[in-house]
Design an enzyme around this catalytic site. Structure first.
Site, mmCIF file in Angstrom:
data_model
loop_
_atom_site.group_PDB
_atom_site.id
_atom_site.type_symbol
_atom_site.label_atom_id
_atom_site.label_comp_id
_atom_site.label_asym_id
_atom_site.label_seq_id
_atom_site.Cartn_x
_atom_site.Cartn_y
_atom_site.Cartn_z
ATOM 1 N N SER A 137 -108.473 -20.578 8.636
ATOM 2 C CA SER A 137 -107.268 -20.143 7.918
ATOM 3 C C SER A 137 -107.596 -19.041 6.922
ATOM 4 O O SER A 137 -108.681 -19.047 6.323
ATOM 5 C CB SER A 137 -106.687 -21.346 7.172
ATOM 6 O OG SER A 137 -105.691 -20.928 6.284
ATOM 7 N N TYR A 161 -107.986 -28.264 1.002
ATOM 8 C CA TYR A 161 -107.758 -27.879 2.410
ATOM 9 C C TYR A 161 -108.636 -26.681 2.768
ATOM 10 O O TYR A 161 -109.345 -26.680 3.781
ATOM 11 C CB TYR A 161 -106.267 -27.557 2.611
ATOM 12 C CG TYR A 161 -105.949 -26.876 3.927
ATOM 13 C CD1 TYR A 161 -106.072 -27.553 5.128
ATOM 14 C CD2 TYR A 161 -105.521 -25.539 3.959
ATOM 15 C CE1 TYR A 161 -105.780 -26.916 6.345
ATOM 16 C CE2 TYR A 161 -105.223 -24.901 5.156
ATOM 17 C CZ TYR A 161 -105.354 -25.599 6.339
ATOM 18 O OH TYR A 161 -105.079 -24.973 7.526
ATOM 19 N N LYS A 165 -111.930 -26.117 5.552
ATOM 20 C CA LYS A 165 -112.013 -25.067 6.584
ATOM 21 C C LYS A 165 -113.278 -24.236 6.385
ATOM 22 O O LYS A 165 -113.967 -23.890 7.353
ATOM 23 C CB LYS A 165 -110.772 -24.171 6.535
ATOM 24 C CG LYS A 165 -109.480 -24.876 6.944
ATOM 25 C CD LYS A 165 -109.454 -25.133 8.436
ATOM 26 C CE LYS A 165 -108.224 -25.901 8.869
ATOM 27 N NZ LYS A 165 -108.261 -26.323 10.267
HETATM 28 P P1 NAD Z 1 -99.859 -29.341 13.307
HETATM 29 O O1 NAD Z 1 -99.945 -30.403 12.276
HETATM 30 O O2 NAD Z 1 -98.554 -29.025 13.895
HETATM 31 O O3 NAD Z 1 -100.886 -29.647 14.502
HETATM 32 C C1 NAD Z 1 -102.065 -30.390 14.303
HETATM 33 C C2 NAD Z 1 -102.113 -31.454 15.370
HETATM 34 O O4 NAD Z 1 -103.287 -32.245 15.196
HETATM 35 C C3 NAD Z 1 -100.916 -32.404 15.298
HETATM 36 O O5 NAD Z 1 -100.357 -32.554 16.578
HETATM 37 C C4 NAD Z 1 -101.533 -33.711 14.808
HETATM 38 O O6 NAD Z 1 -100.844 -34.849 15.299
HETATM 39 C C5 NAD Z 1 -102.950 -33.608 15.337
HETATM 40 N N1 NAD Z 1 -103.922 -34.383 14.588
HETATM 41 C C6 NAD Z 1 -104.058 -34.445 13.236
HETATM 42 N N2 NAD Z 1 -105.072 -35.260 12.927
HETATM 43 C C7 NAD Z 1 -105.593 -35.715 14.095
HETATM 44 C C8 NAD Z 1 -106.649 -36.579 14.423
HETATM 45 N N3 NAD Z 1 -107.387 -37.182 13.461
HETATM 46 N N4 NAD Z 1 -106.933 -36.822 15.716
HETATM 47 C C9 NAD Z 1 -106.178 -36.234 16.707
HETATM 48 N N5 NAD Z 1 -105.152 -35.427 16.449
HETATM 49 C C10 NAD Z 1 -104.867 -35.154 15.150
HETATM 50 O O7 NAD Z 1 -100.526 -28.032 12.674
HETATM 51 P P2 NAD Z 1 -100.558 -26.559 13.223
HETATM 52 O O8 NAD Z 1 -99.727 -25.733 12.334
HETATM 53 O O9 NAD Z 1 -100.318 -26.537 14.661
HETATM 54 O O10 NAD Z 1 -102.071 -26.205 12.900
HETATM 55 C C11 NAD Z 1 -103.097 -26.341 13.864
HETATM 56 C C12 NAD Z 1 -104.423 -26.027 13.215
HETATM 57 O O11 NAD Z 1 -104.379 -24.711 12.662
HETATM 58 C C13 NAD Z 1 -104.772 -26.951 12.056
HETATM 59 O O12 NAD Z 1 -106.169 -27.205 12.096
HETATM 60 C C14 NAD Z 1 -104.429 -26.143 10.826
HETATM 61 O O13 NAD Z 1 -105.217 -26.493 9.722
HETATM 62 C C15 NAD Z 1 -104.750 -24.728 11.300
HETATM 63 N N6 NAD Z 1 -103.980 -23.698 10.598
HETATM 64 C C16 NAD Z 1 -102.628 -23.782 10.546
HETATM 65 C C17 NAD Z 1 -101.894 -22.818 9.866
HETATM 66 C C18 NAD Z 1 -100.397 -22.911 9.778
HETATM 67 O O14 NAD Z 1 -99.827 -22.256 8.935
HETATM 68 N N7 NAD Z 1 -99.711 -23.656 10.632
HETATM 69 C C19 NAD Z 1 -102.559 -21.750 9.219
HETATM 70 C C20 NAD Z 1 -103.941 -21.686 9.305
HETATM 71 C C21 NAD Z 1 -104.654 -22.672 9.993
HETATM 72 C C1 UD1 Z 2 -99.428 -21.677 2.675
HETATM 73 C C2 UD1 Z 2 -100.763 -22.212 2.253
HETATM 74 C C3 UD1 Z 2 -101.807 -21.725 3.215
HETATM 75 C C4 UD1 Z 2 -101.446 -22.138 4.629
HETATM 76 C C5 UD1 Z 2 -100.051 -21.605 4.961
HETATM 77 C C6 UD1 Z 2 -99.567 -22.147 6.268
HETATM 78 C C7 UD1 Z 2 -100.575 -22.417 -0.182
HETATM 79 C C8 UD1 Z 2 -101.015 -21.883 -1.498
HETATM 80 N N1 UD1 Z 2 -101.035 -21.773 0.894
HETATM 81 O O1 UD1 Z 2 -99.514 -20.262 2.639
HETATM 82 O O2 UD1 Z 2 -103.050 -22.264 2.885
HETATM 83 O O3 UD1 Z 2 -102.382 -21.623 5.550
HETATM 84 O O4 UD1 Z 2 -99.126 -22.068 3.983
HETATM 85 O O5 UD1 Z 2 -98.492 -21.396 6.730
HETATM 86 O O6 UD1 Z 2 -99.857 -23.389 -0.106
HETATM 87 N N2 UD1 Z 2 -92.043 -19.368 -0.779
HETATM 88 C C9 UD1 Z 2 -90.912 -19.356 -1.554
HETATM 89 N N3 UD1 Z 2 -90.127 -20.465 -1.537
HETATM 90 C C10 UD1 Z 2 -90.423 -21.578 -0.783
HETATM 91 C C11 UD1 Z 2 -91.589 -21.565 0.009
HETATM 92 C C12 UD1 Z 2 -92.383 -20.443 -0.021
HETATM 93 O O7 UD1 Z 2 -90.622 -18.399 -2.250
HETATM 94 O O8 UD1 Z 2 -89.664 -22.570 -0.840
HETATM 95 C C13 UD1 Z 2 -92.891 -18.178 -0.797
HETATM 96 C C14 UD1 Z 2 -94.287 -18.444 -1.309
HETATM 97 O O9 UD1 Z 2 -94.376 -18.260 -2.672
HETATM 98 C C15 UD1 Z 2 -95.098 -17.411 -0.519
HETATM 99 C C16 UD1 Z 2 -94.302 -17.201 0.775
HETATM 100 O O10 UD1 Z 2 -93.006 -17.728 0.533
HETATM 101 O O11 UD1 Z 2 -95.101 -16.218 -1.213
HETATM 102 C C17 UD1 Z 2 -94.924 -17.912 1.943
HETATM 103 O O12 UD1 Z 2 -95.135 -19.271 1.567
HETATM 104 P P1 UD1 Z 2 -95.669 -20.355 2.603
HETATM 105 O O13 UD1 Z 2 -94.870 -20.297 3.835
HETATM 106 O O14 UD1 Z 2 -95.759 -21.667 1.872
HETATM 107 O O15 UD1 Z 2 -97.126 -19.816 2.968
HETATM 108 P P2 UD1 Z 2 -98.349 -19.448 2.014
HETATM 109 O O16 UD1 Z 2 -98.142 -19.907 0.641
HETATM 110 O O17 UD1 Z 2 -98.665 -18.017 2.214
#
Ligand code: NAD
Ligand code: UD1
Length: 354
Positions: A137, A161, A165
């Protein structure tokens, strides 16, 4: 074509990646505990990709289990070996992903994200499966010194978190140094949003959403009264925060390119930003959503959210250079696909059965 294990494949990014990999001809084993997802997402993946009931076990085998349970993982690799249909690579999405929750429950985050990943890597090693893609991330950069962010920027996470990572990335580096046969890609996602254009799969977080796109969608559909915009005094063009939003289908295609790249390699360790290289402010997202739905979004500017930074934008040059991958979809695509998913599934997967 290869046989790939996808952990967390029922989740938001995992389910979209399953669609792209199946369409590219790969066979999948999907492993998920459903702690933050629904098995319905995988039924929808079959629907989108046109997998029939007869083909289902060949093209996508679905296994419920937990990465914290090593015998669950061992069982999968053992069976694949017995069937002589070995797993060639693993894409590891499974994990816990809420920054807020990680501050309240750090042990759960370290246990799942670090110990769970170590369990998976140990199992892979014992079956000589050494191709691995990790969901990292942009949060590991913390408060970066320069924008756009390059991969050589200091790793300096500011929450539990992010620490988990960054720790897994260190494990992966040690592993690749210890044994040159490992082919590893750690993909640092920026802000994944949007949904499959069919409206059949999308983001369905458990509990109250914290992220901007799910919240804007909830306000637009009337499940929430107002969007609170966190901070109207940031040093940006319209005084609201800027982020690099990436359409989840672009992200899924990035995984396909990374997988195909690693399958051609004998030894590799990559860390790559997956972002668009473009920044959009909170108010620009609101405006794009308004243009999509043809209605005003109710919002008010409130105080800054602790832990936020003014601007986060990826430098995606390396991903383009190495994988030949770049984003194709616009912020309007992200809004319209999110909206298609939200309107077709106002309560996420909760009300659906298929
Ligand atoms: P998500 O929660 O939708 O998907 C994660 C999946 O992992 C879920 O289906 C959950 O049920 C499963 N899971 C959790 N713990 C588990 C376990 N112990 N054993 C088996 N399955 C398990 O999240 P996502 O948004 O799809 O994210 C996927 C990956 O990407 C995660 O590792 C997350 O940290 C990373 N990531 C996500 C974002 C984001 O904004 N969505 C950003 C950066 C990194
Ligand atoms: C957050 C996480 C980041 C994670 C990502 C997943 C934090 C500090 N960071 O990023 O680690 O990988 O989510 O997508 O939590 N905002 C509003 N009002 C709201 C919600 C968000 O103004 O109700 C703004 C936030 O201030 C930010 C932007 O929208 O500027 C995006 O927010 P968000 O979707 O939560 O993502 P990040 O904070 O960038």
């Amino acid at each position: 074509m290869a046989r790939i294990l996808i952990t967390g494949g029922a989740g938001f990014i995992g389910s979209h990646t399953c669609v792209v990999l199946i369409e590219a001809g790969h066979d999948l084993l999907v492993f998920d505990s459903y702690i933050n997802s629904s098995p319905i997402a995988l039924k929808r993946v079959c629907k989108i990709t046109g997998i029939s009931a007869i083909e289902v076990n060949q093209r996508i085998q679905i296994i419920k289990g937990d990465i914290s349970n090593k015998s669950n993982l061992d069982e999968i690799f053992k069976k694949a070996k017995e069937e002589k249909r070995e797993i060639q690579a693993v894409i590891h999405f499974a994990g816990l992903k809420s920054v807020n929750e990680s501050i309240k429950r750090p042990l759960a985050y370290w246990d799942t994200n670090v110990n769970g990943t170590a369990n998976l890597l140990l199992t892979m090693e014992s079956y000589e499966c050494k191709r691995f893609i990790f969901s990292s991330s942009a949060t590991i950069y913390g408060k970066p010194k320069s924008i756009p962010i390059v991969e050589t920027e200091k790793i300096n996470p500011i929450n539990p978190y992010g620490n988990t990572k960054a720790t897994v990335e260190k494990i992966l580096l040690d592993l690749s140094r210890s044994d040159a046969e490992w082919c590893i890609a750690s993909l640092r996602y920026f802000n994944p949003v949007g949904a499959h254009p069919s409206g059949l799969i999308g983001e369905d977080p458990n509990g109250e959403p914290n992220n901007l796109f799910p919240i804007v969608s909830k306000v637009a559909i009337g499940h929430k009264d107002i969007l609170e915009v966190f901070g109207g005094d940031w040093p940006t063009k319209d005084k609201t925060c800027i982020r690099d939003y990436i359409h989840v289908m672009d992200l899924a295609e990035g995984h396909l390119e990374a997988l195909n790249y690693l399958l051609r390699k004998k030894s590799e360790f990559l860390t790559l930003n997956l972002g668009s290289g473009k920044g959009h402010s909170v108010l620009e997202v609101v405006k794009s959503f308004e243009d999509t739905i043809g209605e005003k979004i109710n919002y008010k500017i409130v105080g800054r959210r602790p832990g936020d930074t003014a601007k986060t934008i990826a430098d995606p040059t390396q991903a383009k250079k190495i994988l030949g991958w770049e984003t194709r979809r616009t912020i309007l695509d992200m809004c319209s696909d999110s909206w298609a998913w939200q309107t077709a599934n106002p309560n996420g997967y909760k009300t659906g059965t298929t």
